[in-house]
Design a protein around this motif. Structure first.
Motif: not given
Length: 303
Positions: A200-223, A267-272
């Motif tokens: 599982t870690i091998q499959c998920m490695l490198g995934l960034i945290c980039d919440p649109v508008a700083g909300l834990v909605e997109v892309p968090c829900v589909v992820r 990393k959850e800053t909504a900057l990238g």
């Protein structure tokens, strides 16, 4: 857990030496850390699992529309879709994982396992696993303890937070917890439980945290839905006896190393990432205006 070991190798060695099942040291840790009886710990686990199941149900019966409008009853739409590209069980898995996370995005009651941003993964995984294999609640609760042990080790050697290690640390850890729990609940040996975590870690490695508008909605829900699918596929790979090649503790070390080297904007800053797209910035501006409009004015009334 920290009273006995801080890595998977030590956890496995401890259980091999004592003959204890994987969940037992975690149960002992919970009893000591919380100062409660064993019965109280089991009761707490049952309450947590009941909340998970309730979140799955709520996603199909309540109005899952978030204040931003980005989340709009997605689980119901998947369930009702006339075109199906998945088996009924697979479709149900992603519906449940996505739906439970929608409950979080719509301010409903969830279990942060290990975080609110990943709160749809374990409910989707465990409820579906229980339905598919007709497992008793007690088996699922033991799986929850195993999942907790997995999270404790990842937390000590890498991170569980998107703000520290990116989405690989958040949904990645939840998926690893789920895959390990699956293998445990289906009677897989310790080596296969740990192999599921590694894959599982091998499959998920490198995934960034980039919440649109700083909300834990997109892309968090589909992820959450995708991570639940990875949890099931990793468990299947491991329980078939496939060697992950890289040992689980080294996979966790890689998770930590990637998280440390990841740029702050991912990393959850909504900057990238998705947050920095043209559409993402448009949504951010709209959400900001909505927030300003509900703030009290100087007279103390709401705008």
């Amino acid at each position: 857990m920290s009273l006995l070991f801080t890595d998977f190798a030590s956890w496995g060695a401890h259980c091999a030496a004592t003959g204890q099942p994987l969940y037992q040291p975690v149960l002992d840790y919970e009893i000591e850390q919380k100062g409660r009886t064993e019965d109280e710990i089991w009761a707490g686990l049952q309450r947590a699992y009941d909340v998970m199941r309730d979140a799955v149900k709520e996603s199909m019966t309540g109005d899952m529309t978030s204040r931003s409008g980005m989340i709009n009853n997605g689980a119901k739409k998947i369930a009702a879709s006339p075109v199906t590209v998945l088996s009924p069980e697979f479709k149900q898995l992603i519906t449940r994982a996505l739906g439970a996370k929608e409950v979080n995005s719509c301010m409903g009651r969830v279990v942060a396992a290990p975080t609110a941003g990943a709160s749809g993964i374990l409910p989707g995984v465990l409820v579906t696993l229980q339905d598919l294999h007709k497992l008793e609640d007690r088996q699922i609760l033991e799986g929850l303890l195993v999942a907790a042990g997995i999270a404790l080790i990842i937390e000590q050697n890498a991170s569980l937070a998107g703000a520290v290690g990116g989405c690989q640390a958040e949904t990645g850890s939840a998926a690893a917890m789920g895959s390990g729990a699956i293998v445990y609940c289906l009677g897989g040996p310790v080596a296969q439980v740990f192999a599921a975590v590694a894959v599982t870690i091998q499959c998920m490695l490198g995934l960034i945290c980039d919440p649109v508008a700083g909300l834990v909605e997109v892309p968090c829900v589909v992820r959450n839905a995708s991570a639940a699918a990875i949890a099931f596929s990793s468990a299947q790979i491991a329980i078939a006896g496939i060697d992950p090649v890289i040992p689980v503790d080294q996979c966790v070390a890689a998770l930590g190393e990637v998280g440390q080297s990841m740029e702050t904007r991912y990393k959850e800053t909504a900057l990238g990432g998705l947050a920095n797209t043209t559409r993402g910035r448009e949504i951010e501006r709209r959400v900001l205006v909505q927030d300003i409009n509900i703030l009290p004015d100087e007279a103390g009334t709401l705008n």
